[in-house]
Design an enzyme around this catalytic site. Sequence first.
Site, PDB file in Angstrom:
ATOM      1  N   CYS A 181       0.833  -1.208   0.000  1.00 11.92           N
ATOM      2  CA  CYS A 181       0.000   0.000   0.000  1.00 11.92           C
ATOM      3  C   CYS A 181       0.866   1.256   0.000  1.00 11.92           C
ATOM      4  CB  CYS A 181      -0.937  -0.005   1.191  1.00 11.92           C
ATOM      5  SG  CYS A 181      -0.094  -0.236   2.763  1.00 11.92           S
ATOM      6  N   HIS A 491      -1.524   0.832   7.497  1.00  9.75           N
ATOM      7  CA  HIS A 491      -1.979   0.906   6.111  1.00  9.75           C
ATOM      8  C   HIS A 491      -1.794   2.322   5.590  1.00  9.75           C
ATOM      9  CE1 HIS A 491      -4.299   0.180   2.525  1.00  9.75           C
ATOM     10  NE2 HIS A 491      -5.175   1.107   2.853  1.00  9.75           N
TER      11      HIS A 491
END
Length: 1371
Positions: A181, A491
């Site tokens: 990510c 994330h």
Amino acid sequence: MEMVPSEENQLVPKEIENASEEPRVLCIVQDTTNAKTVNERLTLNLPASTTLSKLFEDVAHKASYVNGTFDLAWGKTGDMGSLDPSSEMSLTESGFEPGKRNFLQLTDKDGEQPQIASDESGTAGSSGLDDSSQERFIGPLPRDGTVGCSSDYSSPSYSYSSILNKSDTGYVGLVNQAMTCYLNSLLQTLFMTPEFRNALYNWEFEESEEDPVTSIPYQLQRLFLLLQTSKKRAIETTDVTRSFGWDSSEAWQQHDVQELCRVMFDALEQKWKQTEQQQFSPLTADLINQLYQGKLKDYVRCLECGYESWRIDTYLDIPLVIRPFGASQAYGSVEEALQAFVQPETLDGANQYFCERCKKKCDARKGLRFLHFPYLLTLQLKRFDFDYTTMHRIKLNDRMSFPEELDMGPFIDVEDEKSPQTESCTDSGAENEGSCHSDQMSNDFSADDGVDEGICLDSASSTERVLKPKSSLTFELFSVMVHSGSAAGGHYYACIKSFSDGQWYSFNDQHVSKITQEDIRKTYGGSSGSRGYYSSAFASSTNAYMLIYRLKDPSRNAKYLDCDDFPEHIKHLVQREKESEEQEKRQREIERNTCKIKLFCMHPVKMMAMMENKLEVHKDKTLREATEMAYKLMELDGVVPLDCCRLVKYDEFHEYLERSYEGEDDTPMGLLLGGVKSSYMFDLLLETRRAEQVFQPYKPGEVMVKVHVVDLKTDTIAPPVSIRAYLNQSITEFKQLIAQATELSAETMRVVLERCYNDLRLLYVPNKTLKAEGFFRSNKVFVESSESPDHQVTFTDSLLWKLLDRHGNTIRLFVSLPVQSPGTNRTICQKVGGDTEECSEGSKGNRNSVEAILEESTEKLKNLSLQQQQGSSTSDSQKSSDTSDFEHIESPSPSQEPDSSSVSAVVAVDNRELENRIRAASGGAYSDPETQFPGEERSDSEVNNDRSTSSVDSDILSSSHSSDTLCNADSGPIQLANGLDSHSITSSRRSKANEGKKETWDTAEEDSGTDSEYDENGKSKAESYYLYFRAEPYAQEDGSGEGGQKCVLVHVDKRITLSAFKQNLEPFVGVTSTQFKVFRVYANNQEFESVRLNETLSSFSDDNKITIRLGRALKKGEYRVKVYQLLVNDAEPCKFLVDTVFAKGMTVKQSKEELMPQLKDQCKLDLNIDKFRLRKKTWKNPGTVFLDYHVYEEDINISSNWEVFLEVLDGPEKMKSMSQLAVLTRRWTPAQMKLEPFQEVVLESSSVEELKEKLSEISGIPLENLEFAKGRGTFPCDISVLEIHQDLDWNPKVSTLNVWPLYICDDGAVVFYRDSTEEPMEQSEDERNELMKKESSRLLKTGQRVSYSPRKEKALKIYLDGGPVKDPGQD
């Protein structure tokens, strides 16, 4: 109740003026006014005293509606009653429940949709809520607490049906490979940067110069084109990461997005420099510096004379501190953090600066000044820090706001870089420690730098770039890279503003959606500060980590290139990518129409083995074409003609041919297989035939039967013949069918069905159908047709049953014999009843040879028996009653048919695989031993870690097993067809020889892990009734049996006991069963001794391996013991010596006497019996001292595979009584920073005073100055000399040793002591560091300290040569 206005202009009860003490009401509002908002939720956490009218105002503000143009109604009640927008009743009075979720619905008012409020009508100041509580849970923001890099949220309007369609926003997402990510966020930011994207498009890749797979700029170029032109919802980044030189493991590594940015920019520069050397302008390689590089001055100014020393550093990003070191308050905004970044510090006191002009140390001012800001300004918010209290990395989630437009004018240094009072010390490559990053790739910022034609930048002069007026230093925010999670993991996603329409978008891996300024403000960090029921849900770990601003300059600000404006090489690349995408689409279409099914074939050449493969055939292909494909797949070309092959429907699990496809050669496979499916409930079999044969049709509804013909005369069972029958056929019709296939007489035929393992059923009712008898898809029957009188006998007593029973229970074992054993060139078959038959080729010479070997073995056994019985008072009658299987073996009969048993050997193992499958399918009692005993494999690895092979007698496995887990005591007994279980066959016969004696486990036998082969009178427990046993020589194919190793192949009834099995092996080993041991061999050649003699071989299966080793087996009441030497002052205090055997009732002195010769022979230890002791061993800790008069099992508990310490004494034994206490003491001398060797102190009681007196006596420390502490951990309780003085609990306030916190109740405790008046040695810093290294090394070797080891992160690298070079010497 009197109501008073609060600070928020709300009416609150007078008693509850403090809002923090007031209960709060959580309102969840669903907007049902249009389809786009129906899945959105507005969340308000309000004081319970809030009025209904104020609730309507707050909802209007959060929903951006004009108040009065909508209604609110209860969302979870049946009446759906509306609330009064003008009511001054509080929420609690209106039915709202504090501490619970109250669901409301926002609906149309009078049938008209709510009016959208303008920006002016809904200011933050109109609401009583603070900014942090004004959160609207919409859009793509991820949930708090996400771990890993998976996309943990989805847009409310997201549906899986649209996963392959391009987002409504028109932008394409990036697929998260696993934890990439951070990469996706950076790639999307670069793609949405017009200047970077356009420059990359203008660069042309020359395939002749470089491999496209490893070219990072080319793969980025392709990726950007796909992001701009693809119709997919998301595209892969694997080609880009492959160009980085990464393998699949890199996808599972979490990295920092700022670190990636620096590494990737460096790699791009290097790649461009390599290609520029031939044909491109030098400025192409300088793209990163032109866009992202700035300059700053690192200076020190003398406060006395004004002299300034400085150097110029370059930077690609500015790291901004969130919270200063040691401070509890964080900076509130980016401007505040920037001001702190350039704030100078004063060097005074001990930190004074040596001034070159003053020629002395003076107070000075040190700081940084910005000289030039880059076109693209990157700010890193340093949210990751290190907590020196917990010694862990932490994430700072403090709130830090950032403006949409940032004026950097106040932070620029407009004065001349070289004033008369300054000295130039330019070293732009140097890195200023503790401030900012310097760029080490470019050391100048030349004034005559031009602009490459491939880069969309203007050619501003050096003066314009370095000395911009303040009005032109306004930067606009266009990218926010957000991190959600903690320092341990989280994330990343990016919020990016498009320069085309000014709209903000959330790029969260494959999901792209529109967001608002409100969503951007949520990334400031911090929490809402609300103290209500759901306050913890508002504590946000989702906050901005990197900010990218672009200089507002209309003359330089570029726009995105349209497809029509692409350079020619990009247009060609677009065309190739479109063709590739269309090809992928066609391939996916083919995949969706391809039937994938298991294919089997009994290969006629390759050892007649069932081969398996996967047949992939398009649904429109015909059966004929599919057969040809299967023919090639199974490599039958040249082996069998194609017209001798056909595909039939097959059930591999039941080995059942379901149907054949006659006359359907032109039928599409999609119709035959029932369509394209992810998996099928059946398989296909490619059946073959000989040229003269004809394929038999298989019709649906038929059952397959494998028929084995039994010959009672030769005791053989023939290989199976397959026939097909119908379930509605009667037994009489079925016999006729078998008679046609086997040419046997149906009148005298007996048919036995084996439904599952050992479940034999005689089919004797003529009119009963096969279905009623329990036939299924695939069945196995045994048939016998003769006029023998065996027909008249009850089935369970007949020879047929006995033969089938033996066949079902016979297993094949490979037995490796010791080198000392006699020859193995004989084969002996023992039948039930004691008859014997010769199974080797029956020549007279061979028989004579066998008789000679048996005589030799018998003589050897007699001699060994005599040696064993020397000194015993056993009478001759008792000796004559001792029997064994070996003594029952008779000379082979000359009339015996020579080949009958050889045939039996083949039959005994026929269709073993099929039987196992049937047993597994039927859920019978039998299962594979590896499944029954899952612990064996792991234990065996432990066994081999601690083995001693010092002699044949001591070749024993370690203490990790207390018994042979081959026994099936925990499992239920296996049921046989005659109603007996697998144990009762031998147990019932044993009970006949021991009338009235209950069959049970003897306690001592269970503890010692073995069963005696002799009863209490010394008689053999061997029975007169023997189960099937047949052995023959065997040559190992792998050649491992060479060099004297002999092997026999044994066919044996697995219901035989281990004791009887060993006695049957006596002729082959050459010694009695008490003189050898049986080891079962597992995977990786791990061995485990089998010692439970009264257990059967039921857990063994076909082709198991067994190793026989010479050595005395245990008798009843004996225990295997491992002896270790205790060396208290050695670096390795525990040393293995020998394996030995202790017996129940033996004294410690007797065991020492037996140990002495063994220690002398095997360990070269010549010990005096009074100069060593035995003591308890608990893992590594020494325990109770065993006194010579102690008796095993009476005074000392002993168990299987026991372990004891042997300790050599310096003098006579001081321990005389169990009331004494032996303590291991060690003096700590702080003045020398060292520990003295261990000394044992024997106490008469548990008195602390006595311990101190003894310690004072041996050390000379005055009693009043003596302090002691108990050691921690396992022996030898090692501790660093740097920590012992303060870390131990010195001089505990107790009077006895057996109370808290000491709990010294047994021998072997470790006690440290010291002189309280002795001060620790003074050390310099270097001496202390050196001592620390030595102590760390020492403790690491002894394994006494396990230091904290945080998660090791793999360094982020991009390999320019295509990948890392692995060190061949690295494991």
